[in-house]
Design a protein around this motif. Structure first.
Motif, PDB file in Angstrom:
ATOM      1  N   PHE A  61      44.743  40.073 -46.833  1.00  0.00           N
ATOM      2  CA  PHE A  61      43.533  40.988 -46.738  1.00  0.00           C
ATOM      3  C   PHE A  61      43.868  41.942 -45.557  1.00  0.00           C
ATOM      4  O   PHE A  61      44.232  41.611 -44.482  1.00  0.00           O
ATOM      5  CB  PHE A  61      42.373  40.225 -46.404  1.00  0.00           C
ATOM      6  N   GLY A  62      43.728  43.152 -45.988  1.00  0.00           N
ATOM      7  CA  GLY A  62      43.998  44.428 -44.936  1.00  0.00           C
ATOM      8  C   GLY A  62      42.794  45.231 -44.941  1.00  0.00           C
ATOM      9  O   GLY A  62      42.179  45.689 -45.996  1.00  0.00           O
ATOM     10  N   GLU A  63      42.643  45.995 -43.847  1.00  0.00           N
ATOM     11  CA  GLU A  63      41.928  47.020 -43.608  1.00  0.00           C
ATOM     12  C   GLU A  63      42.551  48.316 -42.754  1.00  0.00           C
ATOM     13  O   GLU A  63      43.205  47.934 -42.031  1.00  0.00           O
ATOM     14  CB  GLU A  63      40.652  46.636 -42.918  1.00  0.00           C
ATOM     15  N   GLY A  64      42.092  49.340 -43.331  1.00  0.00           N
ATOM     16  CA  GLY A  64      42.881  50.586 -42.361  1.00  0.00           C
ATOM     17  C   GLY A  64      42.328  51.707 -42.318  1.00  0.00           C
ATOM     18  O   GLY A  64      41.121  52.146 -43.065  1.00  0.00           O
ATOM     19  N   GLN A  65      42.780  52.513 -41.697  1.00  0.00           N
ATOM     20  CA  GLN A  65      42.131  53.922 -41.573  1.00  0.00           C
ATOM     21  C   GLN A  65      43.275  54.824 -41.170  1.00  0.00           C
ATOM     22  O   GLN A  65      44.315  54.870 -40.860  1.00  0.00           O
ATOM     23  CB  GLN A  65      40.824  54.177 -40.344  1.00  0.00           C
ATOM     24  N   GLY A  66      43.036  56.171 -41.608  1.00  0.00           N
ATOM     25  CA  GLY A  66      43.854  57.267 -41.668  1.00  0.00           C
ATOM     26  C   GLY A  66      43.585  58.728 -41.212  1.00  0.00           C
ATOM     27  O   GLY A  66      42.167  58.846 -41.789  1.00  0.00           O
ATOM     28  N   VAL A  67      44.178  59.665 -41.168  1.00  0.00           N
ATOM     29  CA  VAL A  67      44.021  60.927 -40.913  1.00  0.00           C
ATOM     30  C   VAL A  67      44.978  61.924 -41.670  1.00  0.00           C
ATOM     31  O   VAL A  67      46.317  61.564 -41.457  1.00  0.00           O
ATOM     32  CB  VAL A  67      43.785  61.578 -39.320  1.00  0.00           C
ATOM     33  N   GLY A  68      44.499  62.926 -42.471  1.00  0.00           N
ATOM     34  CA  GLY A  68      45.588  63.686 -42.979  1.00  0.00           C
ATOM     35  C   GLY A  68      45.408  65.065 -42.649  1.00  0.00           C
ATOM     36  O   GLY A  68      44.211  65.507 -42.522  1.00  0.00           O
ATOM     37  N   GLY A  80      39.812  52.288 -45.752  1.00  0.00           N
ATOM     38  CA  GLY A  80      40.099  51.547 -47.004  1.00  0.00           C
ATOM     39  C   GLY A  80      40.165  49.879 -46.592  1.00  0.00           C
ATOM     40  O   GLY A  80      40.333  49.639 -45.746  1.00  0.00           O
ATOM     41  N   SER A  81      40.324  49.137 -47.571  1.00  0.00           N
ATOM     42  CA  SER A  81      40.777  47.844 -47.962  1.00  0.00           C
ATOM     43  C   SER A  81      41.392  47.134 -49.081  1.00  0.00           C
ATOM     44  O   SER A  81      41.297  48.077 -50.105  1.00  0.00           O
ATOM     45  CB  SER A  81      39.476  47.083 -47.223  1.00  0.00           C
ATOM     46  N   GLY A  82      42.001  46.268 -48.790  1.00  0.00           N
ATOM     47  CA  GLY A  82      42.817  45.694 -50.259  1.00  0.00           C
ATOM     48  C   GLY A  82      43.550  44.330 -50.081  1.00  0.00           C
ATOM     49  O   GLY A  82      42.972  43.610 -48.782  1.00  0.00           O
ATOM     50  N   ILE A  83      43.969  43.860 -50.991  1.00  0.00           N
ATOM     51  CA  ILE A  83      44.790  42.861 -50.957  1.00  0.00           C
ATOM     52  C   ILE A  83      46.080  42.995 -51.183  1.00  0.00           C
ATOM     53  O   ILE A  83      46.434  43.625 -52.069  1.00  0.00           O
ATOM     54  CB  ILE A  83      43.964  41.841 -52.160  1.00  0.00           C
ATOM     55  N   SER A  93      53.091  44.217 -51.802  1.00  0.00           N
ATOM     56  CA  SER A  93      52.491  45.075 -52.825  1.00  0.00           C
ATOM     57  C   SER A  93      50.893  44.941 -52.486  1.00  0.00           C
ATOM     58  O   SER A  93      50.364  43.842 -52.549  1.00  0.00           O
ATOM     59  CB  SER A  93      52.685  44.369 -54.074  1.00  0.00           C
ATOM     60  N   TRP A  94      50.306  46.057 -52.178  1.00  0.00           N
ATOM     61  CA  TRP A  94      49.052  46.237 -51.973  1.00  0.00           C
ATOM     62  C   TRP A  94      48.091  46.698 -53.204  1.00  0.00           C
ATOM     63  O   TRP A  94      48.665  47.730 -53.807  1.00  0.00           O
ATOM     64  CB  TRP A  94      48.550  46.967 -50.864  1.00  0.00           C
ATOM     65  N   VAL A 113      34.457  60.810 -53.731  1.00  0.00           N
ATOM     66  CA  VAL A 113      35.401  59.867 -54.599  1.00  0.00           C
ATOM     67  C   VAL A 113      35.548  58.352 -54.189  1.00  0.00           C
ATOM     68  O   VAL A 113      35.792  58.383 -53.023  1.00  0.00           O
ATOM     69  CB  VAL A 113      36.866  60.563 -54.661  1.00  0.00           C
ATOM     70  N   VAL A 114      35.615  57.433 -54.941  1.00  0.00           N
ATOM     71  CA  VAL A 114      36.007  56.351 -54.716  1.00  0.00           C
ATOM     72  C   VAL A 114      37.482  56.023 -55.294  1.00  0.00           C
ATOM     73  O   VAL A 114      37.677  56.186 -56.182  1.00  0.00           O
ATOM     74  CB  VAL A 114      35.379  55.040 -55.234  1.00  0.00           C
ATOM     75  N   ALA A 115      38.437  55.956 -54.270  1.00  0.00           N
ATOM     76  CA  ALA A 115      40.003  55.976 -54.723  1.00  0.00           C
ATOM     77  C   ALA A 115      40.511  54.478 -55.051  1.00  0.00           C
ATOM     78  O   ALA A 115      40.004  53.669 -54.086  1.00  0.00           O
ATOM     79  CB  ALA A 115      40.487  56.670 -53.667  1.00  0.00           C
ATOM     80  N   LEU A 116      41.086  54.221 -55.920  1.00  0.00           N
ATOM     81  CA  LEU A 116      41.893  52.932 -56.172  1.00  0.00           C
ATOM     82  C   LEU A 116      43.132  53.368 -55.855  1.00  0.00           C
ATOM     83  O   LEU A 116      43.810  54.303 -55.999  1.00  0.00           O
ATOM     84  CB  LEU A 116      41.492  52.477 -57.635  1.00  0.00           C
ATOM     85  N   PHE A 117      43.966  52.317 -54.691  1.00  0.00           N
ATOM     86  CA  PHE A 117      45.279  52.777 -54.477  1.00  0.00           C
ATOM     87  C   PHE A 117      46.253  51.416 -54.901  1.00  0.00           C
ATOM     88  O   PHE A 117      45.843  50.446 -54.913  1.00  0.00           O
ATOM     89  CB  PHE A 117      45.315  52.886 -52.965  1.00  0.00           C
ATOM     90  N   GLU A 118      47.412  51.944 -54.934  1.00  0.00           N
ATOM     91  CA  GLU A 118      48.471  50.805 -55.132  1.00  0.00           C
ATOM     92  C   GLU A 118      49.621  51.368 -53.949  1.00  0.00           C
ATOM     93  O   GLU A 118      49.740  52.615 -53.919  1.00  0.00           O
ATOM     94  CB  GLU A 118      49.337  51.077 -56.652  1.00  0.00           C
TER      95      GLU A 118
END
Length: 135
Positions: A61-68, A80-83, A93-94, A113-118
């Motif tokens: 289980f992961g949580e993160g943050q970023g700046v672009g 964001g967060s993911g498995i 693979s997340w 927007v709610v974004a789904l990520f791979e």
């Protein structure tokens, strides 16, 4: 419903450290990375950090943050967060969700927007992220 592809980035890990072991059993690891690619068709550079915890079933289980930031200096941030699942040889693979925030005209659409990520990364720390709008 899965919507439009809104971003694609390639990433490189810049650091990794063990934060703790939760209850002495579940290691927590912090990863920092940089990335380049495009968000809403605009070239960007990103900096991000995420923490992941190994769960009893072997998943992560992961949580993160970023700046672009765009080449013109227009910025956005995300959380964001993911498995995650190990896929062999140390690759992971997340899959998960990301929420954005921006006041830059180029990225204002991301606020709604709610974004789904791979996100897939190899054992050497190179990765690729693809984000889709969840409609």
């Amino acid at each position: 419903m899965l919507g439009d592809r809104i971003a694609e980035l390639t990433t490189t890990e810049t650091g990794r450290r063990v934060l703790a072991t939760v209850e002495g059993l579940h290691p927590a690891v912090e990863v920092s990375m940089t990335g380049t690619g495009q968000v809403l068709g605009t070239p960007v550079r990103e900096f991000a950090t995420y923490e992941s915890e190994l769960r009893p079933d072997g998943s992560l289980f992961g949580e993160g943050q970023g700046v672009g930031m765009s080449e013109k200096g227009e910025a956005y941030s995300w959380h964001g967060s993911g498995i995650g699942h190990f896929t062999g040889g140390g690759a992971v693979s997340w899959r998960g969700t990301i929420f954005f925030e921006s006041s830059a005209d180029t990225f204002l659409r991301l606020n709604d927007v709610v974004a789904l990520f791979e996100f897939d990364n190899d054992p050497q720390g190179s990765g690729r992220a693809v984000l889709y709008e969840w409609k």
